[in-house]
Write a protein that holds these residues in place. Structure first.
Motif, mmCIF file in Angstrom:
data_model
loop_
_atom_site.group_PDB
_atom_site.id
_atom_site.type_symbol
_atom_site.label_atom_id
_atom_site.label_comp_id
_atom_site.label_asym_id
_atom_site.label_seq_id
_atom_site.Cartn_x
_atom_site.Cartn_y
_atom_site.Cartn_z
ATOM 1 N N TYR A 1 0.922 -1.287 -0.263
ATOM 2 C CA TYR A 1 -0.413 0.359 -0.084
ATOM 3 C C TYR A 1 1.381 1.034 -0.046
ATOM 4 O O TYR A 1 1.947 0.644 0.946
ATOM 5 C CB TYR A 1 -1.089 0.277 0.658
ATOM 6 N N TYR A 2 0.670 2.106 -0.717
ATOM 7 C CA TYR A 2 1.371 3.404 -1.138
ATOM 8 C C TYR A 2 0.122 4.757 -1.436
ATOM 9 O O TYR A 2 -0.385 4.351 -2.369
ATOM 10 C CB TYR A 2 2.459 3.839 -1.574
ATOM 11 N N ALA A 3 0.083 5.907 -0.942
ATOM 12 C CA ALA A 3 -0.824 7.020 -1.316
ATOM 13 C C ALA A 3 0.890 8.535 -1.135
ATOM 14 O O ALA A 3 1.060 8.363 0.291
ATOM 15 C CB ALA A 3 -1.727 6.882 -0.721
ATOM 16 N N LYS A 4 0.235 9.262 -1.672
ATOM 17 C CA LYS A 4 1.023 10.187 -2.123
ATOM 18 C C LYS A 4 -0.154 11.102 -0.715
ATOM 19 O O LYS A 4 -1.282 11.550 -0.572
ATOM 20 C CB LYS A 4 0.820 11.387 -3.172
ATOM 21 N N GLU A 5 1.133 11.837 0.619
ATOM 22 C CA GLU A 5 0.413 12.797 1.175
ATOM 23 C C GLU A 5 0.860 14.348 1.431
ATOM 24 O O GLU A 5 2.240 14.911 1.801
ATOM 25 C CB GLU A 5 0.907 12.242 3.062
ATOM 26 N N THR A 6 -0.017 15.145 0.712
ATOM 27 C CA THR A 6 0.189 16.577 0.500
ATOM 28 C C THR A 6 0.303 17.604 1.588
ATOM 29 O O THR A 6 -1.690 17.406 1.880
ATOM 30 C CB THR A 6 -0.055 17.134 -0.692
ATOM 31 N N PRO A 7 0.485 18.162 2.377
ATOM 32 C CA PRO A 7 0.302 19.141 3.290
ATOM 33 C C PRO A 7 -0.158 20.121 3.556
ATOM 34 O O PRO A 7 -0.003 20.351 2.165
ATOM 35 C CB PRO A 7 1.534 19.184 4.315
ATOM 36 N N LYS A 8 -1.103 20.471 3.699
ATOM 37 C CA LYS A 8 -1.686 21.583 3.843
ATOM 38 C C LYS A 8 -0.904 23.502 3.832
ATOM 39 O O LYS A 8 -1.942 23.979 2.774
ATOM 40 C CB LYS A 8 -3.256 22.107 4.515
ATOM 41 N N ASP A 9 -0.273 22.623 3.976
ATOM 42 C CA ASP A 9 0.976 24.509 4.496
ATOM 43 C C ASP A 9 1.643 24.143 3.618
ATOM 44 O O ASP A 9 1.830 25.195 3.385
ATOM 45 C CB ASP A 9 1.682 23.951 5.944
ATOM 46 N N THR B 1 4.042 22.502 2.580
ATOM 47 C CA THR B 1 5.534 21.533 2.630
ATOM 48 C C THR B 1 5.967 20.743 1.884
ATOM 49 O O THR B 1 4.657 19.950 1.035
ATOM 50 C CB THR B 1 5.869 21.141 4.100
ATOM 51 N N ALA B 2 6.563 20.139 1.194
ATOM 52 C CA ALA B 2 7.071 18.533 0.296
ATOM 53 C C ALA B 2 6.318 17.563 1.163
ATOM 54 O O ALA B 2 5.886 17.326 2.378
ATOM 55 C CB ALA B 2 8.099 18.335 0.610
ATOM 56 N N TYR B 3 5.695 17.002 -0.319
ATOM 57 C CA TYR B 3 4.724 15.529 0.266
ATOM 58 C C TYR B 3 5.477 14.825 0.657
ATOM 59 O O TYR B 3 6.724 14.893 0.694
ATOM 60 C CB TYR B 3 4.145 15.715 -1.117
ATOM 61 N N THR B 4 4.788 13.712 1.247
ATOM 62 C CA THR B 4 5.203 12.436 1.475
ATOM 63 C C THR B 4 4.377 11.491 1.461
ATOM 64 O O THR B 4 3.083 11.383 0.484
ATOM 65 C CB THR B 4 5.547 12.291 3.812
ATOM 66 N N MET B 5 5.256 10.159 1.620
ATOM 67 C CA MET B 5 4.521 9.249 0.959
ATOM 68 C C MET B 5 4.139 8.052 2.573
ATOM 69 O O MET B 5 5.007 7.129 3.420
ATOM 70 C CB MET B 5 4.772 8.211 0.381
ATOM 71 N N ASP B 6 2.835 7.959 2.360
ATOM 72 C CA ASP B 6 1.884 6.942 3.150
ATOM 73 C C ASP B 6 2.438 5.509 2.638
ATOM 74 O O ASP B 6 1.909 5.232 1.337
ATOM 75 C CB ASP B 6 1.233 6.972 3.683
ATOM 76 N N HIS B 7 3.299 4.478 2.937
ATOM 77 C CA HIS B 7 3.617 3.586 2.889
ATOM 78 C C HIS B 7 3.266 2.087 3.946
ATOM 79 O O HIS B 7 3.727 2.273 4.839
ATOM 80 C CB HIS B 7 4.111 3.004 1.905
ATOM 81 N N SER B 8 2.988 1.022 3.399
ATOM 82 C CA SER B 8 3.352 -0.313 4.410
ATOM 83 C C SER B 8 4.556 -0.607 4.262
ATOM 84 O O SER B 8 5.381 -0.359 3.806
ATOM 85 C CB SER B 8 2.923 -1.343 3.724
ATOM 86 N N SER B 9 5.563 -1.059 5.773
ATOM 87 C CA SER B 9 6.382 -1.825 5.580
ATOM 88 C C SER B 9 7.156 -3.011 6.008
ATOM 89 O O SER B 9 7.072 -2.995 7.886
ATOM 90 C CB SER B 9 6.659 -0.108 7.257
ATOM 91 N N PHE B 10 6.736 -3.443 4.980
ATOM 92 C CA PHE B 10 7.641 -5.225 4.835
ATOM 93 C C PHE B 10 8.896 -5.800 4.783
ATOM 94 O O PHE B 10 8.954 -5.141 3.992
ATOM 95 C CB PHE B 10 5.692 -6.136 4.848
ATOM 96 N N ILE B 11 9.211 -6.014 5.157
ATOM 97 C CA ILE B 11 10.526 -6.773 4.299
ATOM 98 C C ILE B 11 9.740 -8.193 3.821
ATOM 99 O O ILE B 11 9.045 -9.371 4.817
ATOM 100 C CB ILE B 11 12.244 -6.494 5.431
#
Length: 206
Positions: free
Chosen positions: A152-160, A162-172
């Motif tokens: 799972y991954y999705a782009k997260e753009t702050p309302k202020d 600032t640079a966007y981040t990526m929400d994502h699952s984290s498994f090896i």
């Protein structure tokens, strides 16, 4: 239901299922530590065909790594916390494996191809270990490999602004030489646990 919404809900469902498995299977055992590997329901398929670009700007596919044990992790170079921590865990685990670590090809696949070009990936992964290979590609290529690994991954753009981040699952993911899932590890797995589990798995196949 529109296609994008179906994809989002599907991704959220995968994360919830995997997260539940992590909470259950890495719970503290009476008088002991936590287990490293996560068990998935029988028949759960992880992995598959992909076509990407490595950090030396060379096209690669899943067949490029056929015959190799792979340690696969998805993230992005602008990640503020979990990605660098996990990559360091992978690097430490490879060191702890000693000669056995030479049998492992670690892959770091970006979920942010817009910013993670081959050169950016190369600079980033080699800060942790020269053995780690960064993979990027087009949006469509990343979507394809993420779907194959149920990421799972999705782009997260702050309302202020600032640079966007990526929400994502984290498994090896530990993939065997035939491209099949051999073991799955949660984001809290320590390097010692990861190395021990990988060493045991490779030892069973010698």
């Amino acid at each position: 239901m529109k296609a994008p919404l179906r994809l989002i809900l599907s991704g959220v469902l995968v994360v919830l299922v995997l997260a539940s498995a992590v909470l259950w299977l890495t719970r503290p055992e009476p008088g002991g530590g936590s287990g490293a590997a996560i068990a998935l329901p029988a028949g759960t398929k992880i992995g598959g065909a992909f076509s990407l670009i490595d950090d030396q700007n060379r096209p690669v596919t899943n067949e490029t790594y056929r015959g190799h044990w792979l340690l696969v992790y998805f993230g992005y170079t602008f990640c503020p916390d979990v990605c660098p921590t996990t990559l360091q865990t992978i690097a430490d685990a490879l060191d702890k494996l000693g000669k056995t670590g030479a049998q492992i090809t670690p892959l770091f696949i970006t979920v942010d191809p817009a910013r993670d070009t081959p050169s950016v990936m190369a600079r980033y992964v080699h800060q942790f270990d020269s053995r780690i290979i960064g993979l990027t590609g087009t949006d469509a290529q990343i979507a394809e490999v993420a779907k194959a690994y149920r990421v799972y991954y999705a782009k997260e753009t702050p309302k202020d602004g600032t640079a966007y981040t990526m929400d994502h699952s984290s498994f090896i993911y530990l993939m065997d030489p035939e491209g099949r899932l051999a073991a799955l590890f949660g984001p809290q797995t320590a390097a010692k646990e990861l190395a021990a589990a990988i060493g045991q798995k490779l030892g069973q196949d010698k």
